[in-house]
Design an enzyme around this catalytic site. Structure first.
Site, PDB file in Angstrom:
ATOM      1  N   GLY A 248       0.819  -1.216   0.000  1.00  7.24           N
ATOM      2  CA  GLY A 248       0.000   0.000   0.000  1.00  7.24           C
ATOM      3  C   GLY A 248       0.853   1.266   0.000  1.00  7.24           C
ATOM      4  O   GLY A 248       2.080   1.201  -0.098  1.00  7.24           O
ATOM      5  N   MET A 249       0.187   2.399   0.142  1.00  7.68           N
ATOM      6  CA  MET A 249       0.902   3.673   0.017  1.00  7.68           C
ATOM      7  C   MET A 249       1.922   3.867   1.152  1.00  7.68           C
ATOM      8  O   MET A 249       3.102   4.103   0.893  1.00  7.68           O
ATOM      9  CB  MET A 249      -0.112   4.822   0.008  1.00  7.68           C
ATOM     10  CG  MET A 249       0.482   6.124  -0.412  1.00  7.68           C
ATOM     11  SD  MET A 249      -0.775   7.336  -0.829  1.00  7.68           S
ATOM     12  CE  MET A 249      -1.881   7.192   0.548  1.00  7.68           C
TER      13      MET A 249
ATOM     14  N   SER B 214      -4.323 -11.388   0.227  1.00  8.22           N
ATOM     15  CA  SER B 214      -5.017 -11.833  -0.993  1.00  8.22           C
ATOM     16  C   SER B 214      -4.194 -12.769  -1.871  1.00  8.22           C
ATOM     17  O   SER B 214      -4.741 -13.405  -2.762  1.00  8.22           O
ATOM     18  CB  SER B 214      -5.406 -10.606  -1.821  1.00  8.22           C
ATOM     19  OG  SER B 214      -4.235  -9.856  -2.093  1.00  8.22           O
TER      20      SER B 214
ATOM     21  N   GLN C 109      -1.526  -2.387   7.169  1.00  3.80           N
ATOM     22  CA  GLN C 109      -2.681  -2.946   6.470  1.00  3.80           C
ATOM     23  C   GLN C 109      -3.968  -2.186   6.799  1.00  3.80           C
ATOM     24  O   GLN C 109      -4.949  -2.299   6.077  1.00  3.80           O
ATOM     25  CB  GLN C 109      -2.823  -4.426   6.855  1.00  3.80           C
ATOM     26  CG  GLN C 109      -3.904  -5.199   6.145  1.00  3.80           C
ATOM     27  CD  GLN C 109      -3.550  -5.499   4.692  1.00  3.80           C
ATOM     28  OE1 GLN C 109      -2.425  -5.320   4.261  1.00  3.80           O
ATOM     29  NE2 GLN C 109      -4.537  -5.949   3.927  1.00  3.80           N
TER      30      GLN C 109
ATOM     31  N   ARG D 281      -4.081   2.709  19.014  1.00  4.18           N
ATOM     32  CA  ARG D 281      -3.221   3.827  19.414  1.00  4.18           C
ATOM     33  C   ARG D 281      -3.447   4.311  20.855  1.00  4.18           C
ATOM     34  O   ARG D 281      -2.505   4.591  21.584  1.00  4.18           O
ATOM     35  CB  ARG D 281      -3.474   4.975  18.446  1.00  4.18           C
ATOM     36  CG  ARG D 281      -2.298   5.810  18.160  1.00  4.18           C
ATOM     37  CD  ARG D 281      -2.688   6.880  17.168  1.00  4.18           C
ATOM     38  NE  ARG D 281      -2.401   6.522  15.796  1.00  4.18           N
ATOM     39  CZ  ARG D 281      -2.953   7.121  14.743  1.00  4.18           C
ATOM     40  NH1 ARG D 281      -3.839   8.081  14.909  1.00  4.18           N
ATOM     41  NH2 ARG D 281      -2.633   6.751  13.520  1.00  4.18           N
TER      42      ARG D 281
ATOM     43  N   CYS E  43      -0.863  11.544  11.533  1.00  5.96           N
ATOM     44  CA  CYS E  43       0.170  12.238  10.762  1.00  5.96           C
ATOM     45  C   CYS E  43       0.220  13.744  11.028  1.00  5.96           C
ATOM     46  O   CYS E  43       1.311  14.324  11.121  1.00  5.96           O
ATOM     47  CB  CYS E  43      -0.003  11.974   9.280  1.00  5.96           C
ATOM     48  SG  CYS E  43      -1.690  12.150   8.717  1.00  5.96           S
TER      49      CYS E  43
ATOM     50  N   GLN F 184      -4.454  19.495   5.064  1.00  2.87           N
ATOM     51  CA  GLN F 184      -4.002  18.112   4.872  1.00  2.87           C
ATOM     52  C   GLN F 184      -4.118  17.670   3.414  1.00  2.87           C
ATOM     53  O   GLN F 184      -5.113  17.916   2.737  1.00  2.87           O
ATOM     54  CB  GLN F 184      -4.804  17.188   5.803  1.00  2.87           C
ATOM     55  CG  GLN F 184      -4.527  17.520   7.260  1.00  2.87           C
ATOM     56  CD  GLN F 184      -5.185  16.601   8.262  1.00  2.87           C
ATOM     57  OE1 GLN F 184      -5.681  17.090   9.278  1.00  2.87           O
ATOM     58  NE2 GLN F 184      -5.188  15.295   8.043  1.00  2.87           N
TER      59      GLN F 184
ATOM     60  N   PRO G 180      -4.842  33.931 -24.846  1.00  2.00           N
ATOM     61  CA  PRO G 180      -4.554  34.881 -23.755  1.00  2.00           C
ATOM     62  C   PRO G 180      -5.631  35.953 -23.592  1.00  2.00           C
ATOM     63  O   PRO G 180      -5.698  36.623 -22.570  1.00  2.00           O
ATOM     64  CB  PRO G 180      -3.221  35.507 -24.159  1.00  2.00           C
ATOM     65  CG  PRO G 180      -2.844  34.939 -25.479  1.00  2.00           C
ATOM     66  CD  PRO G 180      -3.866  33.959 -25.924  1.00  2.00           C
TER      67      PRO G 180
ATOM     68  N   GLN H 161       3.707  13.653   5.144  1.00  2.00           N
ATOM     69  CA  GLN H 161       2.981  12.799   6.092  1.00  2.00           C
ATOM     70  C   GLN H 161       3.189  11.317   5.796  1.00  2.00           C
ATOM     71  O   GLN H 161       2.869  10.480   6.634  1.00  2.00           O
ATOM     72  CB  GLN H 161       1.487  13.164   6.136  1.00  2.00           C
ATOM     73  CG  GLN H 161       0.584  12.391   5.232  1.00  2.00           C
ATOM     74  CD  GLN H 161       0.729  12.778   3.769  1.00  2.00           C
ATOM     75  OE1 GLN H 161       1.403  13.743   3.431  1.00  2.00           O
ATOM     76  NE2 GLN H 161       0.101  12.021   2.885  1.00  2.00           N
TER      77      GLN H 161
HETATM   78  N1  HSE Z   1      -5.936  10.900   8.989  1.00  7.36           N
HETATM   79  C1  HSE Z   1      -4.910  11.487   8.203  1.00  7.36           C
HETATM   80  C2  HSE Z   1      -5.478  12.136   6.989  1.00  7.36           C
HETATM   81  C3  HSE Z   1      -3.932  10.448   7.786  1.00  7.36           C
HETATM   82  O1  HSE Z   1      -6.625  11.832   6.644  1.00  7.36           O
HETATM   83  O2  HSE Z   1      -4.820  12.957   6.381  1.00  7.36           O
HETATM   84  C4  HSE Z   1      -2.748  10.310   8.659  1.00  7.36           C
HETATM   85  O3  HSE Z   1      -2.997  10.077  10.013  1.00  7.36           O
END
Ligand code: HSE
Length: 371
Positions: free
Chosen positions: A11-12, A38, A73, A102, A135, A162, A193, A351
């Site tokens: 994932g990211m 998977s 995950q 957390r 983050c 964000q 233009p 982040q």
């Molecule tokens: N909840 C944060 C967001 C992601 O939606 O940007 C990192 O905690």
């Protein structure tokens, strides 16, 4: 070598984590086992060039063979597998990017440039769950470590900006799709233009409101706009993202709940990567701007303290300037006219790095060092 199970590595956040672990040669300190929800049984070639057979991420038995598990995950996975794994008698270290565990008493929030002492004390006491923080709040704490460590912060109002990637991979795609759609709607007029700007604005506005404008994930246009709500609605006018600010700040710093008051609005903006926060700080003791700058700058290597002028602020204090780096830029620091000991400051940092992957790989190394 420490058997380390990796989950959510595709994932990211997970892929940023794998890249950082590769860059820092963390894989040489562990024996990695790749799990998949998977594709168990398939072969995966990792960044080190080694082939691995993917293990089943739902198998408590397989997971239970690990000394350490690192998961990106997501919270649903944590909620589904973690209780069963511990119930099976597993006593390994659970390192997790998700928020699910957390705030639990048996978890530490890991952000070692800020709370290494709390991490060491917690591990000494037998805590085995090390969880990455939210983050937005972690980036602000990394930027302002010097002030927090000096015990100077009385309260903090934090207004966030964000990036789309904080919400997840699908949201990045949707924002880029929205941007492409806006620009294709005005492409012809933009080439001329002499097109009045009112025409450009009208056409772009019309594009945002077309039924075909992609907004399945965000539920609203973000390109050319903002979305003033992040995460769920707690029903009292506060978003879950906003609620996290105070509870996580105090937990990270090892303070009793509510010791430092933190509140503010969390807003999604059309940045792709890197979260920013415009912060109003009330100090317990007004030590003056120069002393604040010294504390902020000298806290650790990752702060880029940006002088409070237009050229430096535009050039160095933005998502565009810091994305992809471990630098957390801190700037716009100045006393505010609203009261004694009240300062403005703006932080911005990637982040996906300090806000997610980096505290986890550093937590992994702390555990490996002690193993
Ligand atoms: N909840 C944060 C967001 C992601 O939606 O940007 C990192 O905690």
């Amino acid at each position: 070598m420490t058997k380390t199970g990796l989950i959510g590595w595709r994932g990211m956040v997970g892929s940023v984590l794998m890249k950082r672990m590769h860059e820092e040669r963390d894989f040489r300190r562990i024996t990695p086992f790749y799990f998949s929800a998977s594709a168990s049984g398939a072969t995966h070639r990792d960044l080190e060039g080694n082939a691995h057979t993917l293990l089943d991420a739902a198998s408590v038995e397989r997971l239970g063979e690990m000394d350490i598990i690192v998961t990106c995950q997501g919270g649903d996975y944590t909620k589904s597998i973690y209780p069963a794994l511990r119930a099976s008698g597993w006593r390994g270290y659970w390192i997790d990017a998700a928020s699910a565990k957390r705030m639990d008493d048996d978890s530490l929030i890991v952000l070692d440039p800020v709370n290494r002492e709390q991490i060491d004390a917690g591990l000494d006491q037998g805590i085995r769950n090390l969880i990455g923080g939210n983050c937005s709040i972690t980036l602000s704490l990394i930027g302002l470590t010097g002030l927090f460590k000096a015990g100077l912060v009385d309260w903090m109002s934090i207004m966030t900006y964000q990036a789309a990637s904080g919400a997840g991979a699908k949201y990045v795609r949707e924002l880029l799709t929205q941007m492409a759609s806006l620009s294709s709607h005005v492409a012809t007029e933009l080439r001329d233009p002499s097109t009045p700007v009112a025409t450009l604005l009208e056409k772009a506005r019309a594009a945002q409101h077309q039924p075909s404008f992609a907004q399945k994930e965000f539920g609203a246009p973000l390109a050319g706009s903002i979305i003033p709500w992040i995460d769920s609605d707690l029903g009292n006018g506060v978003s879950r993202e906003e609620w996290k600010g105070e509870v996580e700040t105090n937990k990270i710093l090892g303070l009793p709940p509510g010791s430092i008051r933190v509140d503010g609005l969390c807003v999604r903006i059309a940045a792709l990567q890197s979260h920013s926060a415009s912060i109003t700080l009330k100090l317990k003791e007004d030590i003056g701007q120069d002393a604040m700058e010294k504390l902020i700058r000298e806290a650790h290597d990752w702060v880029d303290l940006v002088p409070n002028n237009k050229a430096d602020s535009i050039g160095r204090l933005s998502p565009a300037a810091v994305s992809g780096s471990l630098r957390v830029a801190v700037g716009r620091l100045r006393p505010m006219s609203v009261g004694e000991g009240v300062y403005s400051v703006l932080t911005t940092g990637d982040q996906l790095l300090w806000g997610a992957a980096e505290p986890l790989r550093r937590a992994l190394n702390i555990v490996v060092d002690r193993h």
